[in-house]
Write an enzyme that holds these catalytic residues in place. Sequence first.
Site, PDB file in Angstrom:
ATOM      1  N   MET A  30    -103.775  29.731 -99.864  1.00  0.00           N
ATOM      2  CA  MET A  30    -103.788  29.574-101.312  1.00  0.00           C
ATOM      3  C   MET A  30    -102.986  28.482-101.895  1.00  0.00           C
ATOM      4  SD  MET A  30    -104.111  33.407-102.235  1.00  0.00           S
ATOM      5  CE  MET A  30    -102.295  34.124-102.238  1.00  0.00           C
ATOM      6  N   LEU A  33     -98.427  24.425-100.392  1.00  0.00           N
ATOM      7  CA  LEU A  33     -98.268  24.329 -98.886  1.00  0.00           C
ATOM      8  C   LEU A  33     -96.923  24.065 -98.370  1.00  0.00           C
ATOM      9  CD1 LEU A  33    -101.448  22.408 -98.089  1.00  0.00           C
ATOM     10  CD2 LEU A  33    -101.183  24.839 -98.197  1.00  0.00           C
ATOM     11  N   ASN A  35     -94.202  23.989 -94.587  1.00  0.00           N
ATOM     12  CA  ASN A  35     -94.201  23.556 -93.163  1.00  0.00           C
ATOM     13  C   ASN A  35     -95.028  24.778 -92.276  1.00  0.00           C
ATOM     14  OD1 ASN A  35     -93.333  21.260 -92.049  1.00  0.00           O
ATOM     15  ND2 ASN A  35     -91.207  21.816 -92.398  1.00  0.00           N
ATOM     16  N   HIS A  37     -97.592  26.265 -93.139  1.00  0.00           N
ATOM     17  CA  HIS A  37     -99.035  25.906 -93.203  1.00  0.00           C
ATOM     18  C   HIS A  37     -99.394  24.738 -92.334  1.00  0.00           C
ATOM     19  CE1 HIS A  37     -98.796  27.847 -97.306  1.00  0.00           C
ATOM     20  NE2 HIS A  37     -99.644  28.439 -96.641  1.00  0.00           N
ATOM     21  N   GLN A  61    -107.345  39.182-104.780  1.00  0.00           N
ATOM     22  CA  GLN A  61    -106.537  39.963-103.749  1.00  0.00           C
ATOM     23  C   GLN A  61    -105.233  40.501-104.489  1.00  0.00           C
ATOM     24  OE1 GLN A  61    -106.507  36.468-100.927  1.00  0.00           O
ATOM     25  NE2 GLN A  61    -104.019  37.030-100.791  1.00  0.00           N
ATOM     26  N   GLU A 149     -98.668  34.757 -88.328  1.00  0.00           N
ATOM     27  CA  GLU A 149     -98.066  36.258 -87.688  1.00  0.00           C
ATOM     28  C   GLU A 149     -97.079  36.877 -88.990  1.00  0.00           C
ATOM     29  OE1 GLU A 149     -96.203  36.343 -84.075  1.00  0.00           O
ATOM     30  OE2 GLU A 149     -98.163  36.155 -83.208  1.00  0.00           O
ATOM     31  N   LEU A 185     -90.843  31.276 -94.164  1.00  0.00           N
ATOM     32  CA  LEU A 185     -91.360  30.348 -94.905  1.00  0.00           C
ATOM     33  C   LEU A 185     -92.545  31.090 -95.749  1.00  0.00           C
ATOM     34  CD1 LEU A 185     -91.782  26.865 -93.478  1.00  0.00           C
ATOM     35  CD2 LEU A 185     -89.855  27.843 -94.498  1.00  0.00           C
ATOM     36  N   SER A 187     -94.740  30.781 -99.795  1.00  0.00           N
ATOM     37  CA  SER A 187     -95.049  30.041-101.051  1.00  0.00           C
ATOM     38  C   SER A 187     -94.377  30.649-102.070  1.00  0.00           C
ATOM     39  CB  SER A 187     -96.326  30.010-101.421  1.00  0.00           C
ATOM     40  OG  SER A 187     -97.198  29.300-100.295  1.00  0.00           O
TER      41      SER A 187
HETATM   42  O1  PAF Z   1    -102.581  34.352 -96.634  1.00  0.00           O
HETATM   43  C1  PAF Z   1    -103.006  33.754 -97.441  1.00  0.00           C
HETATM   44  O2  PAF Z   1    -102.603  32.735 -97.915  1.00  0.00           O
HETATM   45  C2  PAF Z   1    -104.530  34.383 -98.233  1.00  0.00           C
HETATM   46  O3  PAF Z   1    -104.237  35.898 -97.924  1.00  0.00           O
HETATM   47  C3  PAF Z   1    -105.585  33.852 -97.408  1.00  0.00           C
HETATM   48  C4  PAF Z   1    -105.527  34.213 -96.004  1.00  0.00           C
HETATM   49  C5  PAF Z   1    -105.771  32.511 -97.551  1.00  0.00           C
HETATM   50  C6  PAF Z   1    -106.804  34.709 -98.383  1.00  0.00           C
HETATM   51  O4  PAF Z   1    -106.684  34.187 -99.418  1.00  0.00           O
END
Ligand code: PAF
Length: 278
Positions: A30, A33, A35, A37, A61, A149, A185, A187
Amino acid sequence: MHIITSRAELAQLVTQWHKENERIGVVPTMGALHNGHLTLVNALDGKVSRRIVTIFVNPIQFNNAEDFRLYPRGVDKDAALLADTGKVDVLYAPNENEMYPQGFSTRVLVSGLDGMLCGGDRPGHFDGVATIVTKLLLQTGADVAAFGEKDYQQLCIIRRLAADLNLPVEILPVPTVREADGLALSSRNRRLTTEQRTQAATLPAALTACLGALRAHQPAPPALAQCRATLEQAGFTVHYLELRAESDLHLTQAATPGTRLFVAASLGDIRLIDNMPV
Ligand code: PAF
């Protein structure tokens, strides 16, 4: 790195890659970003020949409009970070209309795994995650998809949906990346004030201490109660703190290999989650 916002353009490229026998890896995100990611991107080393990172702040979500509004965004900075890795072929950043055009009314619901932990107090959250991840896996034609995880329940749900829907994709779990003081970590950490950031370090420290007690065969109830008290003293509101099986997330009191400690706790309106294996 090519930035694509149109589903049709992505479909064309994916079709071409499949013809050329490329193996496609995807990292759904999402944005905002960090480290963690980039570790997901690196986890695809040697497994794929093409990499797609997706950025889409998925409205369905979020069960709290304010949380959606405040979610950190910054595609330009994210794009620069991804380009710098030299590993990402495509950044796919569709807009809301591209993903949920007028009339969109389907939900993917993974029953059983979605009613506990974060599913308990975030109704509909995992339906939203399962729906967008299914769409992204189909759109990117991914052979491998990497997930952290840190969002362990999300990982279990995605594994389940990929198996149940016979999606031809390997779900690759990637261990949590932590700051020097142990904070996982996320966001959302960007929204912590300096004082909250200091308080936040109590979360991994309390979990680690609790795991130490469990591994030393202290019964789970007092060990968990002590951990909860430590977190509350540090200023957290604890939403859950539970020992569960990694396989199907059932609750257990037996701290054995294959179980994990799961926590969600808030500092102000910022909800942090974490988990650690016994
Ligand atoms: O973990 C996330 O960043 C979000 O839940 C995902 C998997 C990108 C779905 O929107």
